[in-house]
Write a protein that holds these residues in place. Structure first.
Motif, mmCIF file in Angstrom:
data_model
loop_
_atom_site.group_PDB
_atom_site.id
_atom_site.type_symbol
_atom_site.label_atom_id
_atom_site.label_comp_id
_atom_site.label_asym_id
_atom_site.label_seq_id
_atom_site.Cartn_x
_atom_site.Cartn_y
_atom_site.Cartn_z
ATOM 1 N N SER A 22 0.800 -1.214 0.000
ATOM 2 C CA SER A 22 0.000 0.000 0.000
ATOM 3 C C SER A 22 0.831 1.261 0.000
ATOM 4 C CB SER A 22 -0.919 0.013 1.234
ATOM 5 O OG SER A 22 -0.136 -0.001 2.403
ATOM 6 N N ARG B 171 0.609 3.702 -2.864
ATOM 7 C CA ARG B 171 -0.633 4.445 -3.041
ATOM 8 C C ARG B 171 -0.563 5.817 -2.394
ATOM 9 N NH1 ARG B 171 -2.187 1.221 -7.053
ATOM 10 N NH2 ARG B 171 -2.717 -0.871 -6.387
ATOM 11 N N GLN C 297 -3.276 14.928 -2.938
ATOM 12 C CA GLN C 297 -4.652 15.310 -3.235
ATOM 13 C C GLN C 297 -4.667 16.456 -4.240
ATOM 14 O OE1 GLN C 297 -6.882 16.259 0.220
ATOM 15 N NE2 GLN C 297 -8.850 16.172 -0.817
ATOM 16 N N HIS D 27 -13.683 1.087 -10.506
ATOM 17 C CA HIS D 27 -13.909 1.565 -9.143
ATOM 18 C C HIS D 27 -12.865 1.004 -8.176
ATOM 19 C CE1 HIS D 27 -16.016 -2.354 -8.844
ATOM 20 N NE2 HIS D 27 -15.750 -2.265 -7.561
ATOM 21 N N GLN E 65 -10.283 3.218 -5.941
ATOM 22 C CA GLN E 65 -10.248 3.083 -4.486
ATOM 23 C C GLN E 65 -8.824 3.012 -3.941
ATOM 24 O OE1 GLN E 65 -12.706 -0.350 -3.837
ATOM 25 N NE2 GLN E 65 -14.609 0.831 -3.754
ATOM 26 N N HIS F 208 -6.672 5.110 -4.449
ATOM 27 C CA HIS F 208 -6.225 6.498 -4.252
ATOM 28 C C HIS F 208 -7.306 7.265 -3.483
ATOM 29 C CE1 HIS F 208 -3.179 5.473 -7.245
ATOM 30 N NE2 HIS F 208 -4.163 5.032 -8.001
ATOM 31 N N PRO F 209 -7.516 6.912 -2.202
ATOM 32 C CA PRO F 209 -8.637 7.497 -1.447
ATOM 33 C C PRO F 209 -8.489 8.980 -1.170
ATOM 34 C CG PRO F 209 -7.213 6.207 0.004
ATOM 35 C CD PRO F 209 -6.735 5.955 -1.403
ATOM 36 N N LYS F 210 -7.269 9.524 -1.226
ATOM 37 C CA LYS F 210 -7.103 10.954 -0.981
ATOM 38 C C LYS F 210 -7.630 11.795 -2.145
ATOM 39 C CE LYS F 210 -3.185 10.743 2.191
ATOM 40 N NZ LYS F 210 -1.813 11.212 2.465
ATOM 41 N N GLN G 275 -12.947 10.117 -3.387
ATOM 42 C CA GLN G 275 -13.658 9.831 -2.157
ATOM 43 C C GLN G 275 -14.692 8.732 -2.376
ATOM 44 O OE1 GLN G 275 -15.214 13.577 -0.761
ATOM 45 N NE2 GLN G 275 -13.213 14.266 -0.043
ATOM 46 N N PRO G 276 -15.227 8.156 -1.269
ATOM 47 C CA PRO G 276 -16.219 7.080 -1.413
ATOM 48 C C PRO G 276 -17.403 7.458 -2.294
ATOM 49 C CG PRO G 276 -15.465 7.207 0.850
ATOM 50 C CD PRO G 276 -14.842 8.366 0.131
ATOM 51 N N THR H 35 -16.154 6.782 -5.913
ATOM 52 C CA THR H 35 -15.947 5.372 -6.265
ATOM 53 C C THR H 35 -17.248 4.573 -6.255
ATOM 54 O OG1 THR H 35 -15.367 4.910 -3.956
ATOM 55 C CG2 THR H 35 -13.571 5.389 -5.460
#
Length: 402
Positions: A51, A54, A59, A116, A120, A122-124, A127-128, A131
């Motif tokens: 991870s 990632r 951002q 999707h 996911q 790259h969550p920064k 965002q949910p 995705t």
């Protein structure tokens, strides 16, 4: 394996930028040539082991993400394959790390990942909300339409935040400049004048005595004032980092005069717009509430929505739990109830968001129109008091001499 950031030209002479994963720099160069790219710059980005790779990407701004999402939706609507569309979008990002992110997403897709799932990673950046809507679009075969909705939603949020920040810029700048001027007067100008007034050996008027007392206090105890201010700020910061403190601050924010109702309307509009967008894209209500709950960024509202989500899980609709929590304005649960009865919940939520966004803009305009003259009046009164306190003894002395 390591990540290498590259700049290269393709067979058509177009410049491409991105990130590639390889065992070595030479292996990365060979891999790029195998993809029809001719590298001009190849440098190690960051070691990748699970991870950690990632976290390399930073951002990006909401405006940049909205533009890139709209470009991707347009290319998919035109019939381009997803990997080619991602490659073209990545090549059009000339600033920041978004181009590298899309390149990485494209590589993951070529290795068999769904879009999707690749996002996911790259969550920064994604965002949910983003995705989950993409996942629904992939499952329903309407990815291009969902991406277009995402682009419009992101653009609207960015535009709203920009207007909000712009409205606060002038009053904040005026406050900082005014405070700086007053601090300069009280610490440098007034002490010199007061020493001159003391040498005149005459009875000083009350405003002058008050000004001299305050000036002496600042000169003698400025260090104590600074310590108290820093200690209070540090204590408040420490308290706000605890769960109890964060909840207290988030709750009290809505009780502030003028600003409190405005902040609540902003949160209500965001909740309604985001929930409606998710429902319109096919996301189930429970999933939508969970996503919105994490996006609001307010522990007081998050706790209320947790109660709402639990009651929806037990079989209740959305309007009834919103009524019972009594956190949001009454219009939100009322309109939600109308939407549930008519089967158009998302449309009603869109209307609620539109109403409260309009109210926020109207109140913001009115507040700024009121705040600017009030600040000018306040600063003018303070400066006028200082001038009056200095001039009164001078006038008295001149009259005595006459």
């Amino acid at each position: 394996m390591a990540l290498y950031e590259y700049s290269a030209f393709d067979a058509q002479g177009r410049k491409q930028r991105g990130v590639i994963e390889a065992l070595s720099q030479n292996a990365a160069s060979r891999k790029l040539r195998g993809q029809g790219l001719f590298p001009t710059k190849l440098a190690t980005a960051r070691s990748s082991g699970g991870s950690s790779q990632r976290t390399f990407f930073r951002q990006v701004s909401a405006i940049q993400l909205g533009v890139a999402t709209r470009q991707l939706a347009t290319m998919l609507t035109a019939g381009l394959p997803l990997d080619e569309a991602l490659e073209m979008v990545a090549g059009q990002q000339t600033k920041g790390s978004l181009g590298s992110v899309f390149t990485r997403v494209r590589d993951d897709i070529l290795q068999g990942s769904a879009l999707h799932s690749a996002l996911q990673a790259h969550p920064k950046i994604f965002q949910p909300l983003y995705t989950n809507m993409v996942q629904v679009g992939e499952a329903s075969g309407t990815l291009d339409k969902v991406l277009l909705q995402l682009a419009e939603f992101t653009d609207e949020q960015a535009r709203f935040n920009s207007q909000f920040k712009a409205a606060l810029t002038y009053p904040l700048l005026m406050f900082l400049v005014g405070s700086g001027v007053l601090l300069f007067l009280m610490t440098f100008v007034v002490p010199k004048i007061t020493r001159m007034l003391e040498d005149m050996e005459q009875t000083l008027p009350l405003p002058t005595l008050l000004l001299m007392s305050f000036s002496h206090f600042l000169a003698a105890y400025w260090w104590l004032i600074l310590i108290v201010v820093v200690a209070l700020a540090w204590s408040a910061r420490r308290f706000s980092l605890t769960a109890r403190g964060r909840f207290w601050f988030d709750q009290k924010k809505f009780s502030l005069p003028l600003i409190g109702p405005l902040a609540l309307n902003i949160s209500t509009a965001r909740f309604a717009k985001t929930t409606a967008t998710l429902l319109h894209s096919g996301v189930p209500l429970l999933t939508a509430l969970e996503i919105v709950q994490n996006l609001l960024g307010n522990s007081y509202l998050m706790q209320a929505l947790e109660v709402v989500r639990e009651k929806v899980t037990e079989g209740a609709g959305l309007s009834e739990p919103l009524f019972e929590t009594a956190v949001f304005p009454a219009m939100l649960p009322q309109m939600a109830a109308v939407g549930e009865r008519s089967g158009e919940l998302e449309e009603m939520l869109f209307k609620v968001a539109e109403i409260y966004e309009h109210q926020v803009q109207t109140r913001m305009t009115g507040l700024m129109a009121l705040l600017e003259p009030l600040m000018i009046l306040l600063m003018g009164s303070i400066v006028g008091f200082i001038v009056l306190a200095i001039l009164l003894p001078i006038f008295q002395a001149s009259q005595g001499m006459g």
